[in-house]
Motif scaffolding. Structure first.
Motif, PDB file in Angstrom:
ATOM      1  N   LEU B  27     -10.025  -7.462  14.705  1.00  0.00           N
ATOM      2  CA  LEU B  27     -11.402  -7.886  14.485  1.00  0.00           C
ATOM      3  C   LEU B  27     -12.322  -6.688  14.316  1.00  0.00           C
ATOM      4  O   LEU B  27     -13.102  -6.602  13.366  1.00  0.00           O
ATOM      5  CB  LEU B  27     -11.885  -8.709  15.684  1.00  0.00           C
ATOM      6  CG  LEU B  27     -11.964 -10.226  15.505  1.00  0.00           C
ATOM      7  CD1 LEU B  27     -12.648 -10.846  16.702  1.00  0.00           C
ATOM      8  CD2 LEU B  27     -12.703 -10.584  14.233  1.00  0.00           C
ATOM      9  N   SER B  28     -12.192  -5.743  15.268  1.00  0.00           N
ATOM     10  CA  SER B  28     -13.093  -4.595  15.228  1.00  0.00           C
ATOM     11  C   SER B  28     -12.796  -3.727  14.016  1.00  0.00           C
ATOM     12  O   SER B  28     -13.682  -3.142  13.423  1.00  0.00           O
ATOM     13  CB  SER B  28     -12.995  -3.784  16.514  1.00  0.00           C
ATOM     14  OG  SER B  28     -11.748  -3.155  16.587  1.00  0.00           O
ATOM     15  N   LEU B  29     -11.493  -3.693  13.617  1.00  0.00           N
ATOM     16  CA  LEU B  29     -11.133  -2.920  12.420  1.00  0.00           C
ATOM     17  C   LEU B  29     -11.824  -3.515  11.205  1.00  0.00           C
ATOM     18  O   LEU B  29     -12.348  -2.799  10.360  1.00  0.00           O
ATOM     19  CB  LEU B  29      -9.626  -2.945  12.211  1.00  0.00           C
ATOM     20  CG  LEU B  29      -8.823  -1.877  12.932  1.00  0.00           C
ATOM     21  CD1 LEU B  29      -7.392  -1.921  12.478  1.00  0.00           C
ATOM     22  CD2 LEU B  29      -9.415  -0.503  12.677  1.00  0.00           C
ATOM     23  N   ASN B  30     -11.823  -4.869  11.153  1.00  0.00           N
ATOM     24  CA  ASN B  30     -12.441  -5.544  10.036  1.00  0.00           C
ATOM     25  C   ASN B  30     -13.930  -5.210   9.989  1.00  0.00           C
ATOM     26  O   ASN B  30     -14.483  -4.918   8.933  1.00  0.00           O
ATOM     27  CB  ASN B  30     -12.226  -7.047  10.196  1.00  0.00           C
ATOM     28  CG  ASN B  30     -12.328  -7.746   8.862  1.00  0.00           C
ATOM     29  OD1 ASN B  30     -12.242  -7.087   7.833  1.00  0.00           O
ATOM     30  ND2 ASN B  30     -12.534  -9.045   8.891  1.00  0.00           N
ATOM     31  N   ASN B  31     -14.549  -5.216  11.176  1.00  0.00           N
ATOM     32  CA  ASN B  31     -15.964  -4.868  11.248  1.00  0.00           C
ATOM     33  C   ASN B  31     -16.203  -3.438  10.800  1.00  0.00           C
ATOM     34  O   ASN B  31     -17.133  -3.164  10.058  1.00  0.00           O
ATOM     35  CB  ASN B  31     -16.471  -5.025  12.680  1.00  0.00           C
ATOM     36  CG  ASN B  31     -16.735  -6.485  12.982  1.00  0.00           C
ATOM     37  OD1 ASN B  31     -16.918  -7.281  12.064  1.00  0.00           O
ATOM     38  ND2 ASN B  31     -16.729  -6.825  14.254  1.00  0.00           N
ATOM     39  N   LYS B  35     -18.254  -1.208   7.489  1.00  0.00           N
ATOM     40  CA  LYS B  35     -19.252  -0.160   7.704  1.00  0.00           C
ATOM     41  C   LYS B  35     -18.863   1.157   7.047  1.00  0.00           C
ATOM     42  O   LYS B  35     -19.640   2.098   7.044  1.00  0.00           O
ATOM     43  CB  LYS B  35     -19.429   0.076   9.214  1.00  0.00           C
ATOM     44  CG  LYS B  35     -20.274  -0.968   9.904  1.00  0.00           C
ATOM     45  CD  LYS B  35     -20.548  -0.536  11.337  1.00  0.00           C
ATOM     46  CE  LYS B  35     -20.411  -1.694  12.314  1.00  0.00           C
ATOM     47  NZ  LYS B  35     -20.016  -1.264  13.641  1.00  0.00           N
ATOM     48  N   PHE B  36     -17.624   1.233   6.561  1.00  0.00           N
ATOM     49  CA  PHE B  36     -17.144   2.495   5.980  1.00  0.00           C
ATOM     50  C   PHE B  36     -17.923   2.879   4.732  1.00  0.00           C
ATOM     51  O   PHE B  36     -18.353   2.010   3.974  1.00  0.00           O
ATOM     52  CB  PHE B  36     -15.664   2.361   5.605  1.00  0.00           C
ATOM     53  CG  PHE B  36     -14.734   2.730   6.725  1.00  0.00           C
ATOM     54  CD1 PHE B  36     -15.205   2.957   7.997  1.00  0.00           C
ATOM     55  CD2 PHE B  36     -13.386   2.858   6.495  1.00  0.00           C
ATOM     56  CE1 PHE B  36     -14.369   3.293   9.031  1.00  0.00           C
ATOM     57  CE2 PHE B  36     -12.524   3.193   7.518  1.00  0.00           C
ATOM     58  CZ  PHE B  36     -13.014   3.406   8.781  1.00  0.00           C
ATOM     59  N   SER B  37     -18.070   4.196   4.548  1.00  0.00           N
ATOM     60  CA  SER B  37     -18.666   4.663   3.300  1.00  0.00           C
ATOM     61  C   SER B  37     -17.608   4.612   2.208  1.00  0.00           C
ATOM     62  O   SER B  37     -16.450   4.278   2.467  1.00  0.00           O
ATOM     63  CB  SER B  37     -19.161   6.093   3.485  1.00  0.00           C
ATOM     64  OG  SER B  37     -18.052   6.917   3.743  1.00  0.00           O
ATOM     65  N   THR B  38     -18.013   4.963   0.990  1.00  0.00           N
ATOM     66  CA  THR B  38     -17.056   4.925  -0.114  1.00  0.00           C
ATOM     67  C   THR B  38     -15.869   5.827   0.168  1.00  0.00           C
ATOM     68  O   THR B  38     -14.721   5.439  -0.058  1.00  0.00           O
ATOM     69  CB  THR B  38     -17.736   5.400  -1.423  1.00  0.00           C
ATOM     70  OG1 THR B  38     -19.120   5.149  -1.309  1.00  0.00           O
ATOM     71  CG2 THR B  38     -17.145   4.701  -2.606  1.00  0.00           C
ATOM     72  N   ILE B 291     -11.190   8.992   6.815  1.00  0.00           N
ATOM     73  CA  ILE B 291     -11.249   7.889   7.775  1.00  0.00           C
ATOM     74  C   ILE B 291     -11.812   8.381   9.101  1.00  0.00           C
ATOM     75  O   ILE B 291     -12.697   7.763   9.686  1.00  0.00           O
ATOM     76  CB  ILE B 291      -9.843   7.293   7.992  1.00  0.00           C
ATOM     77  CG1 ILE B 291      -9.325   6.705   6.695  1.00  0.00           C
ATOM     78  CG2 ILE B 291      -9.886   6.230   9.063  1.00  0.00           C
ATOM     79  CD1 ILE B 291      -7.935   6.183   6.801  1.00  0.00           C
ATOM     80  N   SER B 292     -11.292   9.531   9.556  1.00  0.00           N
ATOM     81  CA  SER B 292     -11.711   9.969  10.880  1.00  0.00           C
ATOM     82  C   SER B 292     -13.192  10.328  10.892  1.00  0.00           C
ATOM     83  O   SER B 292     -13.904  10.023  11.839  1.00  0.00           O
ATOM     84  CB  SER B 292     -10.802  11.095  11.349  1.00  0.00           C
ATOM     85  OG  SER B 292     -11.492  12.268  11.512  1.00  0.00           O
ATOM     86  N   ARG B 293     -13.680  10.939   9.796  1.00  0.00           N
ATOM     87  CA  ARG B 293     -15.110  11.258   9.748  1.00  0.00           C
ATOM     88  C   ARG B 293     -15.953  10.005   9.791  1.00  0.00           C
ATOM     89  O   ARG B 293     -16.961   9.940  10.482  1.00  0.00           O
ATOM     90  CB  ARG B 293     -15.436  12.021   8.463  1.00  0.00           C
ATOM     91  CG  ARG B 293     -14.947  13.396   8.542  1.00  0.00           C
ATOM     92  CD  ARG B 293     -15.888  14.414   7.967  1.00  0.00           C
ATOM     93  NE  ARG B 293     -15.328  15.696   8.302  1.00  0.00           N
ATOM     94  CZ  ARG B 293     -15.859  16.525   9.168  1.00  0.00           C
ATOM     95  NH1 ARG B 293     -16.993  16.226   9.751  1.00  0.00           N
ATOM     96  NH2 ARG B 293     -15.269  17.658   9.447  1.00  0.00           N
ATOM     97  N   ASP B 294     -15.527   9.004   9.032  1.00  0.00           N
ATOM     98  CA  ASP B 294     -16.302   7.775   8.981  1.00  0.00           C
ATOM     99  C   ASP B 294     -16.321   7.078  10.327  1.00  0.00           C
ATOM    100  O   ASP B 294     -17.357   6.596  10.773  1.00  0.00           O
ATOM    101  CB  ASP B 294     -15.720   6.846   7.917  1.00  0.00           C
ATOM    102  CG  ASP B 294     -16.631   6.765   6.728  1.00  0.00           C
ATOM    103  OD1 ASP B 294     -17.469   7.669   6.604  1.00  0.00           O
ATOM    104  OD2 ASP B 294     -16.526   5.805   5.951  1.00  0.00           O
TER     105      ASP B 294
END
Lengths: 327, 309
Positions: B27-31, B35-38, B291-294
């Motif tokens: 669930l939280s991954l989906n959220n 929110k991720f940037s491009t 991914i880690s930065r985002d």
């Protein structure tokens, strides 16, 4: 504060001790011992090289029959005399082999530390001044993506691009083999020419860290009251940036430079391998390939000790630069 | 997982907890994904592509990676998409199967040291006192050790195998998650809702599971991504030095054999032999970094994670 610094030195001593212990025990926990060698003759039968008596003689000759803690003491005593054993491949004392190659490594590591620190501070200052403008954003994004490429892959790219494709720089080595120089200037030029790509690789790999640190500290510093005071006094923008902002922002950069040497001493093994640069990293690689265990251990020790010394120096310099620390 | 349910009551509870937390994580991954940037989205997609490559390696390659299936050093063409190496083995197959190696090592090291170190840190932070002090000293020393040179020496002595590489990498990477989990736990422990829960008679295990672990979890997740990219770099570096597992072809091993091939730089071979593993390694590391930065950015308002010094 005093207590804190004592514990820092204590930590370094413990770390050094752990490294020495690893160095000492690793070969001893491996199965077998150096004298239980057997060999095969032409027909494939095993030939025993040493009799039991001879084996025991050699064991006592090399002190391997003594209890482990006594062996460890002897090992420490030899280290104090800078006796690291003999290299199997080079057939000479390990310390001599290291001394032969260490200057090359020191040169490229120090060179890259200076270059990446200076360039990082300049770019970071530029970015902080133009904060939230297009140029800053572009630079940030580029730098961050760049930072994730490990130094040896970056080195391979530079090597393929500049040495292989464009043939601008040499493929390997630290000097032109069998070269005769007409003067020291020409020799220096040759050395710099060979060191250029390795130094570039190491500096580029470290650049982003310095850049981000400078930029972020500057941005924090410029919100401080004394900057506003300086501006209110009517000081020029240039004086405010160099004398007030940058001076304070440089403190963490100095620390960073010291740790950078440590990080690079680790990464230099791979970078030197890429460029076949004859420093201790390249020597370590060939020692690993040739299973030259005394040399491997000696190089590890040199790398570890130089990292610890750098950490100690950083601590000393920092308290000199920032009087608030050394109370 | 479902077959395990009827093994014992204990196992059933564990499976239940796992299912719950996996549900919560997804669930939280989906959220988070929304929110991720491009860049972050590119990163996630890139990782997915590499995972698919690794999983379906036998289906998307025509040849086994370690069999001689063509002439030596064939250039890319219709038979061998990316050409062959000096022994006549297909490069595309090696890339696909090599993804398995990098991903296995990255994930194994990251999860073992992330959750293991995290658990140690949480426990030490929660118990406090001498245990905590002792752990902090050990962490300090572990973090001060020069990891890569030691890694080289230990794997030179212990011999190259995947298991050894994973073990050694875990040994050097558990300290950071432990330290961060500890400091998080110390901060959370002081909250009044924890003290209230304690006063209501909650057992330590309950508090750890219900209150502390879920709070520390997101930070650990970010750290795990960082550790996995470190582990992948370390494995590639070791293999590049000739300390990889000789029974499997990893990307680092490909780099090693290509750069070890005499006079490769004077031939065009490097274009199809050296470039593919180089690019795919960089691609994987960039994806992980995005991914880690985002994730860091998304978590930032709540938690401050110090990036490695």
């Amino acid at each position: 504060m005093k207590n804190d610094r004592n514990s820092f030195v204590f930590r370094l001593v413990i770390t050094l001790f752990v490294i020495l212990a690893i160095n000492f025990f690793l070969p001893r926990i491996m199965p077998g011992d150096p004298f239980s060698t057997t060999s095969e003759d032409d027909s494939g039968d095993e030939v025993i090289i040493m009799t039991e008596e001879q084996r025991l003689y050699y064991m006592s000759y090399y002190g391997l029959d003594k209890p482990v803690h006594e062996q460890f003491l002897v090992y420490l005593k030899n280290l104090l005399k800078a006796d690291l054993g003999r290299s199997i491949y080079y057939k000479m004392p390990v310390s001599d082999v290291i001394m032969l190659h260490l200057p090359w490594t020191m040169m490229i590591v120090f060179g890259s530390t200076v270059i990446s620190t200076v360039a990082g501070v300049i770019l970071g200052t530029f970015s902080a001044k133009n904060r939230k403008k297009g140029s800053d954003r572009l630079m940030m994004a580029g730098m961050i993506a760049f930072a994730e490429i490990p130094s040896f892959l970056l080195g391979l790219i530079l090597l393929l691009a500049f040495s292989v494709h464009f043939r601008l720089f040499p493929l390997a080595g630290a000097i032109t083999p069998f070269a005769h120089y007409s003067g020291p200037v020409e020799q220096l030029w040759d050395i710099l020419y060979h060191a250029f790509l390795p130094v570039m690789t190491l500096s580029l790999a470290q650049l982003t860290g310095v850049y981000l640190l400078t930029r972020n500290t500057l941005i924090t510093v410029t919100t401080k009251d004394y900057i506003r005071t300086a501006r209110a006094k009517g000081l020029g923008e240039k004086t405010v940036w160099t004398r007030h902002a940058l001076r304070n922002a440089l403190l963490p950069v100095v620390t960073r430079a010291g740790f950078m040497i440590g990080i690079m001493m680790g990464g230099v093994v791979l970078v030197e391998s890429v460029f076949s640069y004859p420093g201790i990293g390249m020597t370590l690689r060939s020692a690993v390939v040739g299973r030259d265990y005394p040399l491997i251990q000696g190089i590890l020790l040199v790398i570890a000790v130089s990292i610890l010394i750098c950490n100690l120096l950083v601590d000393k310099i920092y308290s000199k630069l920032d009087p608030r620390v050394a109370i | 997982m479902i077959e395990n349910v009827n093994v014992s009551g204990y196992a059933r509870i564990i499976v239940y907890i796992q299912a719950l937390s996996i549900y919560r994580i997804s669930l939280s991954l989906n959220n988070t994904f929304s929110k991720f940037s491009t860049e972050g989205k590119i990163g996630v997609l890139g990782i997915l592509v590499i995972i698919l490559m690794a999983v379906f390696a036998p289906m998307i390659t025509l040849y086994p990676p370690q069999k001689i299936t063509g002439d030596s050093l064939e250039s890319p063409g219709s038979v061998h998409i990316l050409g062959t190496d000096e022994l006549g083995m297909d490069i595309w197959s090696q890339i696909c199967y090599g993804a398995r190696m990098s991903l296995t090592i990255g994930l194994a090291v990251a999860f073992i040291s992330g959750f293991g170190g995290g658990a140690i840190g949480i426990l030490a932070g929660y118990i406090g006192g001498h245990v905590d002090q002792a752990l902090m000293r050990i962490i300090d020393v572990t973090m001060a050790l020069p990891s890569f040179p030691l890694l080289i020496v230990i794997s030179a002595f212990l011999g190259p195998s995947i298991l050894n590489v994973i073990l050694i990498l875990v040994l050097f990477s558990w300290a950071k998650p432990a330290r961060i989990a500890r400091s998080q736990t110390l901060a959370i422990k002081k909250n009044s809702y924890i003290i209230a829960a304690k006063n209501y008679g909650a057992k330590p295990l309950y508090i750890l599971r219900r209150h502390i672990f879920p709070e520390v979890m997101p930070v650990l997740f970010v750290l795990i991504i960082g550790i996995s990219s470190h582990a992948i770099i370390a494995e590639a570096g070791l293999a590049f030095l000739g300390l990889g597992d000789p029974t499997s072809k990893s990307w680092g091993m490909m780099l090693n054999s290509a750069t070890g091939f005499s006079a490769i730089y004077f031939t065009p071979y490097w274009k199809w032999w050296l470039l593919p593993p180089l690019f795919i390694l960089i691609f994987l590391l960039l994806c992980l970094a995005f991914i880690s930065r985002d994730m860091e950015r998304i978590l930032d308002p709540k938690l401050k994670i110090k990036k490695g010094v």
